[in-house]
Design an enzyme around this catalytic site. Structure first.
Site, PDB file in Angstrom:
ATOM      1  N   HIS A   1       8.693 -70.576  33.948  1.00  0.00           N
ATOM      2  CA  HIS A   1       7.478 -70.089  34.597  1.00  0.00           C
ATOM      3  C   HIS A   1       6.369 -71.147  34.536  1.00  0.00           C
ATOM      4  O   HIS A   1       5.769 -71.494  35.553  1.00  0.00           O
ATOM      5  CB  HIS A   1       7.048 -68.794  33.894  1.00  0.00           C
ATOM      6  CG  HIS A   1       5.799 -68.164  34.405  1.00  0.00           C
ATOM      7  ND1 HIS A   1       5.785 -66.973  35.077  1.00  0.00           N
ATOM      8  CD2 HIS A   1       4.501 -68.554  34.322  1.00  0.00           C
ATOM      9  CE1 HIS A   1       4.546 -66.655  35.397  1.00  0.00           C
ATOM     10  NE2 HIS A   1       3.730 -67.603  34.927  1.00  0.00           N
ATOM     11  N   GLU A   2       6.134 -71.687  33.343  1.00  0.00           N
ATOM     12  CA  GLU A   2       5.046 -72.663  33.190  1.00  0.00           C
ATOM     13  C   GLU A   2       5.353 -73.956  33.964  1.00  0.00           C
ATOM     14  O   GLU A   2       4.450 -74.562  34.543  1.00  0.00           O
ATOM     15  CB  GLU A   2       4.797 -72.962  31.709  1.00  0.00           C
ATOM     16  CG  GLU A   2       4.327 -71.773  30.882  1.00  0.00           C
ATOM     17  CD  GLU A   2       3.116 -71.052  31.461  1.00  0.00           C
ATOM     18  OE1 GLU A   2       2.330 -71.677  32.198  1.00  0.00           O
ATOM     19  OE2 GLU A   2       2.990 -69.842  31.206  1.00  0.00           O
TER      20      GLU A   2
ATOM     21  N   HIS B   1       4.489 -73.553  37.539  1.00  0.00           N
ATOM     22  CA  HIS B   1       3.061 -73.825  37.768  1.00  0.00           C
ATOM     23  C   HIS B   1       2.848 -75.339  37.906  1.00  0.00           C
ATOM     24  O   HIS B   1       2.198 -75.807  38.841  1.00  0.00           O
ATOM     25  CB  HIS B   1       2.221 -73.324  36.595  1.00  0.00           C
ATOM     26  CG  HIS B   1       1.964 -71.845  36.600  1.00  0.00           C
ATOM     27  ND1 HIS B   1       1.641 -71.144  37.734  1.00  0.00           N
ATOM     28  CD2 HIS B   1       1.969 -70.937  35.588  1.00  0.00           C
ATOM     29  CE1 HIS B   1       1.458 -69.865  37.425  1.00  0.00           C
ATOM     30  NE2 HIS B   1       1.647 -69.717  36.129  1.00  0.00           N
TER      31      HIS B   1
ATOM     32  N   HIS C   1       0.887 -67.597  41.031  1.00  0.00           N
ATOM     33  CA  HIS C   1       1.619 -66.348  40.783  1.00  0.00           C
ATOM     34  C   HIS C   1       1.945 -65.653  42.099  1.00  0.00           C
ATOM     35  O   HIS C   1       1.222 -65.787  43.082  1.00  0.00           O
ATOM     36  CB  HIS C   1       0.797 -65.421  39.878  1.00  0.00           C
ATOM     37  CG  HIS C   1       0.672 -65.942  38.486  1.00  0.00           C
ATOM     38  ND1 HIS C   1      -0.533 -66.151  37.870  1.00  0.00           N
ATOM     39  CD2 HIS C   1       1.616 -66.331  37.599  1.00  0.00           C
ATOM     40  CE1 HIS C   1      -0.327 -66.635  36.647  1.00  0.00           C
ATOM     41  NE2 HIS C   1       0.970 -66.756  36.465  1.00  0.00           N
TER      42      HIS C   1
ATOM     43  N   TYR D   1       3.523 -61.029  37.929  1.00  0.00           N
ATOM     44  CA  TYR D   1       3.054 -60.295  36.753  1.00  0.00           C
ATOM     45  C   TYR D   1       3.945 -59.064  36.544  1.00  0.00           C
ATOM     46  O   TYR D   1       4.492 -58.528  37.497  1.00  0.00           O
ATOM     47  CB  TYR D   1       1.650 -59.745  36.983  1.00  0.00           C
ATOM     48  CG  TYR D   1       0.493 -60.693  36.842  1.00  0.00           C
ATOM     49  CD1 TYR D   1       0.632 -61.979  36.354  1.00  0.00           C
ATOM     50  CD2 TYR D   1      -0.781 -60.261  37.193  1.00  0.00           C
ATOM     51  CE1 TYR D   1      -0.473 -62.804  36.234  1.00  0.00           C
ATOM     52  CE2 TYR D   1      -1.890 -61.076  37.078  1.00  0.00           C
ATOM     53  CZ  TYR D   1      -1.725 -62.358  36.605  1.00  0.00           C
ATOM     54  OH  TYR D   1      -2.806 -63.155  36.486  1.00  0.00           O
TER      55      TYR D   1
END
Lengths: 640, 38
Positions: free
Chosen positions: A91-92, A95, A101, A150
């Site tokens: 996930h990071e 980014h 997101h 999320y």
């Protein structure tokens, strides 16, 4: 959805540094996450060797990243305490690669409702939407299954969900932290123009008649047949367990129709390795004799050898009868090669044969052990749901066991135990820096589409328990005496793991349970080398120094071109920044106004010039006409 | 069992929960926006 602007992209191979501040378990997890990128995308990672820009992974406070390549030289990404989970790292890094997101995309409200009065006060800004001038969804539909979405409880002030999906079935799907979704991969591969991956080689479920380019061997007694069922079993394939009428094929070697010792070979298409090590994974069903066996060969084609040289890699014997079994075979091939499956008729009576399905070949490491759990669903939420795996040995010789807790009605728990074993006298205690990686396998036929759930823990030899013992000390010293089902006594150390490994809802959302079978893949490897500092080269060139002399305004990014620092300014569809420091803002509207004003001014100026010219010409003409009249009068007078 | 160590403390914490507990107020929960020192 990605940040707009080519300047935010990284090169396909990203330099990284794993800083000393990171926990050793986090370092191992990050390296595992890189392997997922290598398998499913064209993004690769390499230890930093002086490149101008690189990602420095630190153990900061929390889990966070910047979005996109900021061209700052050393760009930080934090994997803090409790962030050392593979999907969190994925996930990071998404980014860092330039993704926001999922629920902040411009069409978000078509798919989810944000319940504003359930959001923590002051945290409402986390649910902002960003329009298509800032982010690009890359022509990919809204993705409830994204690893960038999320979860429904994000920033809640109570117990009620803050995000409600418009299709209710997805309410418990959003927020998955297992692996990339199909759409995550589509977007990443579109953004970075990926056409291949570093470690993926081939996947075959035999649904197509060309059987993935596989060929029958020559000089053997029989052929493998592409079938959807075999007379002695199986009744269905493994890919979709017969759920789709008219499909569901696998390859079958009918050992009942050949003599003892007869063979049939099936050879893969030609394969071109890049890394020199491979993992072959497939499902195998035995409906023949317990003595039937499957041999795995590789046929290598070193330079100049057109026929290839055949090498036996593994003999699979005593294949359990009557169910699909998962097998892994490690290959170490550096030349062009084929994989050869050879079925061999054993001596016992056979009413069927061998079947293979869902083959995957990748240049990755095979798991060390497989725990096959049959009749899985009966244990869910049951008082009998405390399952201990058979004993396994790590490559270093440590004996261990996995505990799966299925007693809860919501979550699966998983724990790693050291147990007493045959090598204990020769091993180091407390057990130092062995990383146990436990993977609940998503049995999707295609390895690139799997979303397996994985957690890792690492044995810290300094960790102590409340009673003053070392947690990872010798099990016969600090463990409890327990008994195997066969009555043998052994010692088991305390378990270390999580009660929140995966929820049953997520378990049912993918192919974790197939034919009521589940597979836990286990790897226990020595990670003590990750304790040492990664080599840190001196930064090359004066790129950083040059850029440190100027400041780009308005999110402009400094780059060095022809030895000179310059700002690359952000722009959108109808706006841009310009100037040496990106200090000037421009837009299409401004241009139109300027163009219209300029046109009007030019028109006015030309009109004035024209009017003045006409006026002067007329004035001059009148003067001339007047003097001609006077002269003519005088001439006339003179004539009279 | 009570003897086992639960590294998640019985709670399935997401990225945003971890950061929130630390008192971080990052953009969208886990994104750094500010200029980073070179």
């Amino acid at each position: 959805n990605s940040i707009i602007g080519e300047m935010y992209r990284w090169p396909h191979t990203i330099p990284y540094v794993l800083e000393d501040s990171l926990d050793i378990n986090a370092k191992g997890v990050i390296l595992n996450a890189f392997e997922r990128y290598r398998l499913k995308t064209c993004i690769d990672f390499k230890p930093w060797s002086g490149e101008a820009n690189y990602i420095s992974v630190i153990k900061g406070s929390g889990c966070w990243s910047y979005v996109g390549n900021r061209h700052v030289g050393r760009q930080e990404l934090s994997i803090g305490a409790n962030c050392d989970r593979i999907a969190t790292v994925q996930h990071e890094f998404l980014h860092a690669l330039g993704f926001w997101h999922e629920q902040s995309r411009s069409d978000r409200d078509d798919y989810v409702s944000i319940i504003w009065d359930r959001i923590l006060s002051g945290r409402e800004h986390n649910f902002n939407i960003y329009d298509d001038e800032v982010s690009d969804s890359l022509n990919v539909p809204y993705d409830y299954t994204s690893v960038m979405h999320y979860s429904k409880t994000a920033f809640q002030n109570g117990t009620e969900p803050t995000i409600v999906t418009r299709i209710s079935d997805f309410e418990d799907v959003i927020g998955q932290r297992m692996d990339f979704s199909d759409y995550d991969l589509l977007k990443l591969n579109r953004l970075y123009n990926c056409t291949s991956s570093l470690s993926f080689m081939d996947s075959c479920n035999f649904e197509l008649e060309n059987v993935c380019g596989m060929i029958q061997g020559s000089g053997d007694a029989a052929d493998w047949q592409r079938v959807s069922r075999a007379s002695g079993g199986p009744e269905t394939d493994h890919s979709n367990m017969g759920q789709c009428e008219g499909s569901g094929f696998f390859m079958h070697f009918d050992s009942s129709s050949v003599n003892v010792g007869a063979t049939a070979r099936l050879e893969s298409r030609t394969l071109y390795p890049k890394r020199g090590f491979q993992c072959l994974q497939f499902f195998l069903y035995n409906s023949g004799s317990e003595d039937d066996q499957l041999n795995i060969y590789v046929r290598e084609y070193p330079a100049g050898n057109v026929d290839g040289s055949l090498t036996l890699v593994e003999e699979l014997k005593e294949i359990p009868v009557g169910s699909w079994q998962l097998y892994h075979v490690t290959l170490n091939v550096a030349n062009t090669f084929r994989v050869v499956f050879e079925g061999r008729r054993g001596s016992g009576a056979s009413l069927g044969g061998l079947s293979i399905d869902d083959i995957n070949l990748s240049e990755t490491r095979c798991p060390h052990n497989i725990w096959h759990i049959r009749n899985f669903t009966q244990f869910i939420g049951s008082p009998n749901g405390s399952l201990y795996s058979p004993p396994f040995y790590s490559p270093k010789g440590y004996a261990y066991q996995i505990y799966l807790n299925l007693e809860s009605t919501t979550n699966v728990g998983i724990y790693f135990h050291l147990i007493s074993g045959a090598n204990d006298d020769q091993l180091q205690w407390p057990c130092p820096w062995q990383q146990a990686t436990m993977t609940f396998l998503d049995q999707n036929p295609d390895i690139q589409q799997r979303m397996s759930n994985q957690r890792s823990i690492t044995t810290d030899p300094f960790m102590t328990t409340d009673d003053g013992n070392y947690l990872w000390d010798r099990p016969s010293r600090v463990g409890q005496v327990v008994v195997f089902p066969n009555g043998t006594e052994y010692s088991r150390g305390r378990g270390y793991g999580t009660s929140a490994f995966i929820t049953y809802e997520r378990l049912r959302s993918r192919d974790f349970i197939k034919g009521d079978d589940a597979f836990i893949l286990l790897t226990v490897e020595d990670v003590s080398h990750l304790n040492s500092t990664q080599n840190q080269p001196v930064p090359t060139s004066s790129v950083d120094d040059l850029c440190s002399e100027i400041t780009c305004e308005n999110d402009g990014i400094c780059t060095v071109r022809n030895g000179k620092a310059e700002c690359r300014c952000p722009s959108g569809k109808d706006w841009w920044y310009s100037g040496e420091r990106c200090e000037k803002r421009g837009s299409t509207r401004d241009t139109i106004v300027i163009a219209a004003s300029s046109t009007a001014a030019v028109f006015a100026a030309m009109l004035i010039v024209t009017l003045v010219s006409v006026y002067c010409t007329r004035k001059k003409y009148r003067k001339k006409t007047s003097s001609n009249t006077t002269a003519m009068t005088l001439e006339t007078q003179h004539a009279f | 069992t009570p003897e086992d160590f639960d590294i998640d403390g019985g709670i399935d914490q997401d990225i945003f929960d971890i950061n929130e507990d630390l008192g971080l107020d990052l953009f969208e929960g886990d994104i750094k926006l500010g200029a980073q020192d070179r």
